[in-house]
Design a protein around this motif. Sequence first.
Motif, PDB file in Angstrom:
ATOM      1  N   VAL A   1       0.867  -1.182   0.000  1.00  0.00           N
ATOM      2  CA  VAL A   1       0.000   0.000   0.000  1.00  0.00           C
ATOM      3  C   VAL A   1       0.896   1.222   0.000  1.00  0.00           C
ATOM      4  O   VAL A   1       1.888   1.276   0.717  1.00  0.00           O
TER       5      VAL A   1
ATOM      6  N   THR B   1     -10.230  11.750   8.390  1.00  0.00           N
ATOM      7  CA  THR B   1     -10.075  10.364   7.930  1.00  0.00           C
ATOM      8  C   THR B   1     -11.362   9.571   8.046  1.00  0.00           C
ATOM      9  O   THR B   1     -11.733   8.823   7.131  1.00  0.00           O
TER      10      THR B   1
ATOM     11  N   GLY C   1     -12.074   5.979   6.605  1.00  0.00           N
ATOM     12  CA  GLY C   1     -10.898   5.285   7.138  1.00  0.00           C
ATOM     13  C   GLY C   1     -10.869   5.257   8.652  1.00  0.00           C
ATOM     14  O   GLY C   1     -11.789   5.743   9.322  1.00  0.00           O
ATOM     15  N   GLN C   2      -9.821   4.651   9.179  1.00  0.00           N
ATOM     16  CA  GLN C   2      -9.612   4.640  10.622  1.00  0.00           C
ATOM     17  C   GLN C   2      -8.302   5.355  10.925  1.00  0.00           C
ATOM     18  O   GLN C   2      -7.441   5.474  10.063  1.00  0.00           O
TER      19      GLN C   2
ATOM     20  N   ARG D   1      -5.688   3.537   8.259  1.00  0.00           N
ATOM     21  CA  ARG D   1      -5.421   4.337   7.067  1.00  0.00           C
ATOM     22  C   ARG D   1      -4.511   5.515   7.394  1.00  0.00           C
ATOM     23  O   ARG D   1      -3.572   5.810   6.686  1.00  0.00           O
ATOM     24  N   ARG D   2      -4.814   6.180   8.504  1.00  0.00           N
ATOM     25  CA  ARG D   2      -3.979   7.336   8.837  1.00  0.00           C
ATOM     26  C   ARG D   2      -3.363   7.164  10.217  1.00  0.00           C
ATOM     27  O   ARG D   2      -4.046   6.817  11.175  1.00  0.00           O
TER      28      ARG D   2
ATOM     29  N   GLY E   1      -2.022   2.384   6.443  1.00  0.00           N
ATOM     30  CA  GLY E   1      -2.443   1.695   5.228  1.00  0.00           C
ATOM     31  C   GLY E   1      -2.688   0.219   5.435  1.00  0.00           C
ATOM     32  O   GLY E   1      -1.773  -0.542   5.679  1.00  0.00           O
ATOM     33  N   ARG E   2      -3.944  -0.183   5.371  1.00  0.00           N
ATOM     34  CA  ARG E   2      -4.272  -1.594   5.520  1.00  0.00           C
ATOM     35  C   ARG E   2      -4.266  -2.255   4.156  1.00  0.00           C
ATOM     36  O   ARG E   2      -5.049  -1.889   3.300  1.00  0.00           O
TER      37      ARG E   2
ATOM     38  N   ASP F   1      -7.244  -0.238   2.356  1.00  0.00           N
ATOM     39  CA  ASP F   1      -7.094   1.195   2.159  1.00  0.00           C
ATOM     40  C   ASP F   1      -6.430   1.466   0.809  1.00  0.00           C
ATOM     41  O   ASP F   1      -5.527   0.739   0.396  1.00  0.00           O
TER      42      ASP F   1
ATOM     43  N   TYR G   1      -4.531   3.894   0.243  1.00  0.00           N
ATOM     44  CA  TYR G   1      -3.206   4.442   0.554  1.00  0.00           C
ATOM     45  C   TYR G   1      -3.100   4.536   2.068  1.00  0.00           C
ATOM     46  O   TYR G   1      -4.086   4.369   2.788  1.00  0.00           O
ATOM     47  N   GLY G   2      -1.914   4.812   2.538  1.00  0.00           N
ATOM     48  CA  GLY G   2      -1.728   5.057   3.963  1.00  0.00           C
ATOM     49  C   GLY G   2      -1.087   6.411   4.162  1.00  0.00           C
ATOM     50  O   GLY G   2      -0.323   6.868   3.316  1.00  0.00           O
TER      51      GLY G   2
END
Length: 757
Positions: A202, A238, A243-244, A342-343, A374-375, A379, A381-382
Amino acid sequence: MELSLETLPIPDGLRDQYYAAGIRSLYPPQITCVDEGLFLGRNLIISIPTASGKTLVAEMAMHHHIASGGKCLYVVPLKALASEKYDDFSGKGVKIGIATGDFDRKDELLGRSDIIVATSEKVDSLLRNRTGWISSITLLVIDEMHLIGDEGRGATLEMVIATMRNRNQNLQVIGLSATIGNPKELAGWLSAGLVQSDWRPVDLREGVYYKGSIRFDGSKREVASLKKDADTNLCLDTIQEGGQALVFVSSRRNAEGAAKRIASALGLEEPALNRIADQILENDESGVAQALALCIKKGAAFHHAGLSRDARKLVEEGFRKGTIRVIASTPTLAAGLNLPARRVIINSLHRFVPGEGQVAIPVREYRQMAGRAGRPGLDPYGEAVLIGKSESAVKELFREFICAPAEEIDSQCAKKSVLLSRILALVASNEATDNDAILSFFSGSFYAFRHRNLSYLTRICTRVTRELEEMGMVVDLGSRIEATVFGELTSKLYLDPRSSVMIQTAFHERETVTPFGILHLLCATPDMFRLFLRSADEELIEHVIEEQGEEILIGEGEHLFSWLGYDDFYQAIKTAIVLQDWIGEVSVEMIAERYSIGPGDIHGLVDGIGWLVHGARELCRREMPAHLQIIADLELRIRHGVKEELLPLIRLRGIGRVRARSLFNSGYTTPGEIRDAGVEKIARIVGQKTAESIIQEIQNKEIGKRSGNQSGNLESGEKREKKKRPRYDGKVNDETRLDRGDASTRRKSGQQRILDF
DNA sequence: CCGTAACCGTTGTAGACAGCATGTC
DNA sequence: CTACAACGGTTACGG
């Protein structure tokens, strides 16, 4: 370049499993591993980012070995990681075993497994005890190998690798490492192939947030300023796009504070969140648990070592499932479990180091945190986001962290404090039995590889050996160095030699010892994790010294124990007070509140003192049998957290803390009284089945006693004051005794006043 | 009168491996 | 015996 799984020399079963999991081909760095001789028995150092497929590489190599009759050892730094890997490797057609301090089968039995997952300390211990199957290991995998550079535990890992290689010439070693500054050296040490890459499944963007926007290298991203705090806004941003977020902070207080802020900004209301919150409070009503439950209800959580095991697990699970949107965490999560988001928001890049103040964390640790962003597969992206406080700070963060190279790691084994137990282990396990052999062993270490000149190491080794001799751990017979009984015991019990000496000296000099005295002594050893002192503790400590000062066995600034600092002594008092509460049946919630610590801390302390007191008991059995009974009693009390009066009851099978207390309060204070009361009355308190079985047990033990068989260790309750003489079957080895120092100067050591902090 | 901002001195600061022998409510 | 931030208490100011 594509490489299909078909061409790899792995068992068909495993290949099918991979296909079923959607794995069709290898990632580029994984292909390099194959090219570098992964399946040809070549040693490898794999230095690639987190989550880029290191585990898969190791797993394939392990199955390859097993298929040709080999056996694998997978070494991890944390117990939590051991169970994570155990789960990862399970269900793929090979036998997996797990070896950690608190969860292991019989050591020898473990040898039937194909893959054994173990902590480095456990492996060290197995090596010391010469466990048989260790020599049939054909593949050694070291996870997080860069931890060789860790100040506290790095040396253990290094010695484990060196010893394993020493014992088995054909061993293949695979080291999995985070990005470090000198991977070539690590590879050179093991004559290993090096696989180094920045490739990630990712995309990772690293940036700095300042005044409403994140600045990446070249681009910018606006973040709505809905709330006051930067981290809150970054989280909201996020979550809004699905995202998480993971927020790393430097203290527990900040973790809780950030979680509260973010939780109220999120303000979620979901049944799934409420369920987690309820589960948190199920077995834990402490203040931390309540604060955590409140946060979780609204969608955010915090995570640190003060949380109970259950609470931690619930937070981790909740986040993994996506229910919990944000975790604010201390570095617990950075080094531990695989929990990507994600973030990743990094609030502070400083950490407190006693004696140095706030120190910038190493770049390597920053990378470790950033790498959590980034999972894979989930995701797009991370993002790793730092928080800048000014224009110049933004530049500095880019320069010092995002663009900075990772530090080099260095061997930690050339320090006196670690060499003491290292050299003792070498001698006690017959790995090396004279000065030359000791040095030759270290010439195979990473230290020797890095520092060609061994004169410093040579000097310090002879000094340490002499010190071990003075401590009564080894005897130098000129041609040969041998461990004394005391030394061998110390090594096998996995105690720091300094702890052993402290225990022996303190007990040896005293006629009587009390539980508090023992607790304080053990808390003062270098093996024990101690609580910080706070100014509010001053009064309490002063009070306890006044009341129980006489019980204290060792003095502050004891000249014999040069390693025992002024602060350590008082920290040990505080820690001992907490543990005294524990064996005084004060509830966890109460202890937590009284000393502003979490249930997790209490558990940690009880656990730590538990194995230390066991070590102390074994030492006593050999060296100072007069104190054996009291320390054995203390061991039991610590394990169950009970007062002395419950001891006769707690020894019964099926009776724990709670049942023992209710029996006692109902007037049944000894096994004898329970037997006389009969099943019916006892059943009302503990239930029919337990009542039957304990009364049966009591009768069995009494028969055993009457027939002169003393092996039943049930202490007959009606004769408590007539303390059973501790059984002692051997003579005390005079050579192992420590008869040095002037005892009289230390006698009254417990009495000194506390001055100031 | 109250709320807020600004200031200042005080206070507290991450983590968790090992032994051993089995069973809590 | 280091340095930083959060906290608590106080004061000053403005509505």
